[in-house]
Design an enzyme around this catalytic site. Structure first.
Site, PDB file in Angstrom:
ATOM      1  CD  GLN A   1      45.746  43.992  41.261  1.00 43.30           C
ATOM      2  OE1 GLN A   1      44.835  43.444  41.850  1.00 43.30           O
ATOM      3  NE2 GLN A   1      46.949  43.451  41.132  1.00 43.30           N
ATOM      4  CG  HIS A   2      45.631  43.412  35.765  1.00 44.96           C
ATOM      5  ND1 HIS A   2      46.617  42.649  36.346  1.00 44.96           N
ATOM      6  CD2 HIS A   2      44.455  42.977  36.281  1.00 44.96           C
ATOM      7  CE1 HIS A   2      46.050  41.774  37.171  1.00 44.96           C
ATOM      8  NE2 HIS A   2      44.747  41.966  37.160  1.00 44.96           N
TER       9      HIS A   2
ATOM     10  CG  ASP B   1      41.643  47.007  42.141  1.00 44.77           C
ATOM     11  OD1 ASP B   1      42.365  45.990  42.191  1.00 44.77           O
ATOM     12  OD2 ASP B   1      40.877  47.237  41.191  1.00 44.77           O
TER      13      ASP B   1
END
Length: 467
Positions: free
Chosen positions: A71-72, A236
């Site tokens: 992520q991110h 995830d």
């Protein structure tokens, strides 16, 4: 047998599982490594994905595929679909000051987006880009996440076919950007514009694809003989929850590169303090989550220091008593996200002649890692999450010492599912969902259910040094 494929493009590697769509039974797998570091050229992910697919025997007999990913991460594209600069990953903390600035400018961010921004979030990395690399910020025509970019590439887009409007994502990964409202399922363009210092209406963002909805098909040469449907993908942790079949009452504790504690919830409960991130899950619900930056690598570092492997580290730890004779490791080796201390370092407390032994150090490392995650569980419970059992996953969970000590740290029963690539399995479940329109209900076996043996002394000692 109808086969589906799930991909986990994580920080360290790309894994693919090809499974029976009806049962989730594993048929074959593939894996390839990613470069180390906190910023990576996304093309390295594409190369690794192709290598993993080749190792898994290709996709010729696969009917659907989906990508779960870290992520991110900030992937910025110019108008020609080219990556402008290496992607900043979730564990790059250079944007800590940017997170503080956005929190000051938008004191209601937790209500607007479900989460208070920290250095991990995409919004903070865009603010850093605005301030540190204004020439690159000026080139940004689209912003996406790692799994979005890989899905786009699988569908035949990229510099050779730069259709930015074909970028897609899902609620779970979008909810980790810091500029998406997972209750209304809309981007917050005011926050995005403030982050990048640009008119957000001129920036292309990925379209949100719902669970069970097809995002398109894989193109040649990866799909040489059949049309392969592509599902929306997931972040995830949301992928892992889906792969585990997690339901209300289950709390997943994952010990990977990062540590995470998350649970499926039917409503979003914003935390204005920022401890709990109000993410979305991959099934249409929500995934309140607490993340720590220091997890499995705490054990890696301690094992290397003691010159043992992980099995020997666990055996050493069990030679010491609960509480490690007063030795406490606060494991902030690479700063920390929860609590939000990006510049912190690790500290060893309670060193005496009696406590400073190899077994106690081994145990303090495992206890310190787990206490940080138990603090995360407490934060979820304060937000209204019900915890009936812990599903302990990740490579470290398979160490008998880790699961045994977890049963002493946590006050609720601990279950260790069989080893598996649960992020990739969750992505595979999304792929199967696209094929028949219903969420799969695959059975997950367990390998350990240590007897509950709660020892309050472990967390009491850890809490003593929390400030």
């Amino acid at each position: 047998m109808t086969l589906v494929a799930g991909i986990d493009s994580s920080t360290q590697s790309c894994k693919i599982v090809i499974v029976d769509a009806a049962t989730g039974a594993l048929v074959r797998t593939g894996r390839a490594s990613h470069p180390a570091g906190t910023e990576v050229d996304p093309n390295a992910w594409w190369v690794a994905l192709n290598e993993a697919i080749t190792e898994a025997g290709g996709l010729d007999d696969v009917s659907a595929i989906s990508v779960g990913g870290q992520q991110h991460g900030m992937v910025v594209l110019d108008a020609a679909g080219r990556v402008i600069r290496p992607a900043l990953l979730w564990n790059d903390t250079r944007s800590a000051a940017a997170a503080d600035a956005l929190s000051t400018e938008f004191p209601d961010l937790a209500e607007r987006t479900g989460s208070k921004p920290v250095a991990s979030f995409t919004s903070t990395k865009l603010r850093w880009l605005r301030d540190a690399e204004p020439e690159n910020a000026a080139l940004v025509a689209a912003v996406c996440l790692p799994h979005d970019w890989l899905t786009w590439r699988l569908r035949g887009f990229g510099p050779e076919n730069p259709e930015l409007t074909e970028l897609v994502t899902d609620r779970s990964d979008a909810s980790g950007t810091g500029y998406f409202n997972s209750v209304t399922n809309e981007y917050d363009l005011d926050v995005l514009g403030a982050a990048l210092g640009r008119d957000a209406s001129a920036i292309t963002l990925p379209r949100i694809v719902a669970p069970g909805e097809s995002a398109g098909t894989v193109v040649a040469p990866l799909a040489a003989t059949t049309a392969i449907s592509v599902a929306c993908g997931a972040g995830d942790n949301a992928g892992a929850a889906l792969g585990l079949g997690a339901r209300a009452g289950d709390v997943v504790v994952s010990i990977g590169t990062s540590g995470t504690v998350f649970a499926v919830a039917t409503t979003q409960i914003p935390d204005s303090k920022g401890t709990v991130a109000g993410f979305a899950d991959a099934s249409g619900n929500f995934l309140p989550l607490v993340a720590t930056m220091n997890a499995a690598r705490v054990l890696d570092s301690t094992a290397a220091l003691l010159d043992v492997d992980h099995n020997e580290l666990g055996a050493l730890a069990l030679e010491s008593e609960p509480g490690a004779h007063g030795l406490v490791l606060q494991p902030y080796f690479e700063g920390e996200r929860t609590p939000n201390l990006p510049d912190a370092t690790a500290t060893l407390f309670g060193m005496t002649l009696a406590s400073t032994t190899r077994p106690s150090l081994a145990r303090a490392a495992i206890e310190g890692l787990l206490c940080g995650l138990a603090d995360g569980l407490d934060a979820l419970v304060r937000q209204g999450v019900t915890a009936e059992r812990i599903l302990l996953i990740g490579g470290a969970a398979q160490n008998p010492a880790v699961s045994t000590i977890a049963s002493q740290v946590f006050a609720v029963p601990v279950v260790v599912p069989e080893p598996g690539e649960y992020v990739a399995l969750g992505a595979a479940a999304q792929a199967a969902w696209v094929l028949d329109g219903t969420r799969p209900d695959w059975t997950i076996a367990t390998v350990a259910e240590p007897a509950s043996d709660h020892r309050p002394v472990i967390r009491e000692q850890y809490a003593r040094y929390a400030d």
